[in-house]
Design an enzyme around this catalytic site. Structure first.
Site, PDB file in Angstrom:
ATOM      1  N   LEU A   1      15.639 -10.992 -14.140  1.00  0.00           N
ATOM      2  CA  LEU A   1      16.651 -11.096 -13.073  1.00  0.00           C
ATOM      3  C   LEU A   1      16.594 -12.505 -12.516  1.00  0.00           C
ATOM      4  O   LEU A   1      15.526 -12.945 -12.103  1.00  0.00           O
ATOM      5  CB  LEU A   1      16.314 -10.138 -11.905  1.00  0.00           C
ATOM      6  CG  LEU A   1      16.464  -8.645 -12.103  1.00  0.00           C
ATOM      7  CD1 LEU A   1      15.862  -7.914 -10.896  1.00  0.00           C
ATOM      8  CD2 LEU A   1      17.936  -8.250 -12.257  1.00  0.00           C
ATOM      9  N   HIS A   2      17.716 -13.207 -12.512  1.00  0.00           N
ATOM     10  CA  HIS A   2      17.681 -14.534 -11.903  1.00  0.00           C
ATOM     11  C   HIS A   2      19.019 -14.978 -11.316  1.00  0.00           C
ATOM     12  O   HIS A   2      19.103 -16.029 -10.709  1.00  0.00           O
ATOM     13  CB  HIS A   2      17.226 -15.582 -12.919  1.00  0.00           C
ATOM     14  CG  HIS A   2      18.295 -15.933 -13.913  1.00  0.00           C
ATOM     15  ND1 HIS A   2      18.613 -15.129 -14.963  1.00  0.00           N
ATOM     16  CD2 HIS A   2      19.136 -16.993 -13.973  1.00  0.00           C
ATOM     17  CE1 HIS A   2      19.599 -15.673 -15.642  1.00  0.00           C
ATOM     18  NE2 HIS A   2      19.949 -16.803 -15.072  1.00  0.00           N
ATOM     19  N   ARG A   3      20.089 -14.169 -11.523  1.00  0.00           N
ATOM     20  CA  ARG A   3      21.401 -14.607 -11.025  1.00  0.00           C
ATOM     21  C   ARG A   3      21.363 -14.745  -9.514  1.00  0.00           C
ATOM     22  O   ARG A   3      20.918 -13.804  -8.812  1.00  0.00           O
ATOM     23  CB  ARG A   3      22.490 -13.583 -11.333  1.00  0.00           C
ATOM     24  CG  ARG A   3      22.737 -13.373 -12.761  1.00  0.00           C
ATOM     25  CD  ARG A   3      24.074 -13.874 -13.239  1.00  0.00           C
ATOM     26  NE  ARG A   3      23.908 -14.082 -14.648  1.00  0.00           N
ATOM     27  CZ  ARG A   3      23.953 -15.239 -15.270  1.00  0.00           C
ATOM     28  NH1 ARG A   3      24.257 -16.330 -14.606  1.00  0.00           N
ATOM     29  NH2 ARG A   3      23.733 -15.331 -16.547  1.00  0.00           N
TER      30      ARG A   3
END
Ligand code: UD1
Length: 425
Positions: A237-239
């Site tokens: 997860l990085h957005r």
């Protein structure tokens, strides 16, 4: 610009997802030059590649490790741009890249993907002028035409603008062709070639299988004479839209509770996400382990296991053996489709619809319920998917064929036989 039969290509990389897209093109340029036939030397192009790293990503784990894993040569030029707001980062890329472009005067610029370095360099090249006649390099965009139709996503802006500046648009899937036509981009610029990221995956899969990451994370354990791989999920997860707001990030983590009760969840954590976890005080959802062999055994039910960002080979190995991959990345949706591994995308949309219609991807959205339903479905039901058209490991070769045809057109417009300058598959 280069003379005679030498053509200079300038290839730009900047951030982690660029490296696996550009690596096979750089390798294909090298093998093109190695297999030039002496007999037809006059009618073939020698391709000189200049590799520029903007430095958008700079940590060992986010950059150098990928160069080593993917056998990418040292960059010829490093712009050292680093982090910043979108405006600052893009402006720094543009300022520093303009000098390089004027010094190198390439015949062609290759940009890949949708990061700030992609649009920054394409924009500089589109307005550069090498001489009084206003000559500039051709601009090639690899991974053109993808659209999420969500303009809140910085990458969507980067994709649209880069496509409208490019002279050669290399497309990975049918939706890309449809989107570009819809936006009025002429068909003659657009080439359906497949996916260079899949070239990398197929090239390195065997090497990735020899990674010891499963042992280091205690997912593979001795079982009598052999070793058994425990069922596990892999999470990324990085957005900004998922992790930069506490309430959204919390909701996603709560939506993952039933998955982490069912099996261990391995989470190689992006630097942006790690910062947010401590800023928002979300540590209770995680347990930190090193991937150096001194961690506890991976078990379900006691949180998500945070590990440092992994290199290409370790990550590919973890994807290959995962029961399910949960992600908000674009590229991972494509890689899991190619591997036949179930994927849940923690977003409401995807710019890669073929991974849903043909591949193994489902959109879970970002609500708790959506994530619970999608992860349960993907973990417990057999997914069947197939590999999209032309994701066959030969995309970079096809791209070079098109590029050489373009060079030939510019040199001798009336001599179509010049087009046969690369090895054919
Ligand atoms: C960028 C891309 C995104 C891609 C992602 C993959 C844009 C607009 N976004 O997002 O499309 O999916 O890369 O990772 O180009 N940082 C480090 N070390 C690094 C790089 C970044 O610590 O080597 C930290 C910095 O605090 C930085 C933050 O991560 O501020 C975000 O980095 P940035 O390059 O701005 O965007 P990404 O979120 O990585």
């Amino acid at each position: 610009m280069a003379t005679n039969n030498v053509r200079k290509i300038l290839t730009v990389v900047g951030a982690r997802p660029n490296f696996m897209k550009a690596a096979p093109i750089i390798a294909a340029i090298k093998s093109h030059n190695e297999c030039l036939s002496k007999a037809h030397a006059d009618s073939q192009f020698v391709l000189q590649n200049v590799l520029v790293h903007t430095g958008q990503h700079y940590d060992e784990a986010m950059s150098d490790r990928f160069f080593a894993d993917l056998n990418i040569p040292r960059p010829d030029v490093h712009l050292g741009v680093g982090s910043g707001s979108h405006a600052v980062q893009t402006a720094e890329v543009m300022k520093r890249f303009e000098e390089v472009l004027l010094a190198e005067r390439p015949d062609l610029l290759i940009v890949v993907g949708d990061v700030n370095s992609t649009i920054g360099c394409a924009l500089v090249a589109s307005k550069i002028s090498f001489d009084a006649g206003g000559s500039r390099p051709l601009i090639a965009h690899v991974e053109a035409g993808l659209r999420s139709f969500d303009r809140g996503m910085p990458e969507e802006i980067n994709r649209i603008l880069t496509d409208h500046l490019a002279d050669l648009l290399f497309v990975t899937e049918q939706s890309g062709l449809d989107n570009l036509r819809e936006e009025g981009i002429s068909d003659h610029k657009v080439h359906f070639v497949g996916n260079t990221m899949i070239d990398s995956l197929l090239t390195f899969k065997e090497r990735a299988d020899r990674s010891d990451i499963l042992d280091r994370l205690n997912i593979r354990r001795p079982n009598g004479a052999s070793a058994e791989v425990q069922r596990y999920a892999l999470l990324t997860l990085h957005r900004p839209s998922n992790v930069d707001q506490c309430a959204t990030f919390l909701n996603i983590l709560e939506g993952l509770d039933s998955l982490s009760s069912a099996c261990p969840v391995i989470f190689p954590v992006h630097p942006r996400t790690r910062k947010r976890i401590s800023e928002f005080g979300l540590e209770r959802f995680f347990r930190s382990e090193s991937a150096n062999g001194n961690g506890r055994n991976a078990t379900s039910g006691d949180g998500i296991q945070l590990v440092e960002p992994l290199g290409y080979l370790d990550f590919l190995c973890l994807m290959t053996h995962a029961a399910v991959v949960v992600t908000d990345s674009g590229g991972i949706q494509e890689e899991t489709t190619c591997l036949g591994v179930p994927c849940v995308t923690v977003r409401d949309n995807t710019e890669r619809p073929v991974t849903v219609t043909v591949g193994t991807n489902v959109l879970g959205g970002t609500s708790k319920e959506g994530i619970r339903t999608a992860t349960h479905k993907q973990l417990f039901s057999r997914v069947s998917g197939s590999v999209p058209e032309a994701w066959d490991g030969k995309t970079s070769q096809r791209i070079l064929e098109v590029i050489c045809r373009e060079f030939a057109k510019k040199t001798l417009p009336t001599s179509p036989e010049m087009a046969t300058c690369t090895r054919t598959s």
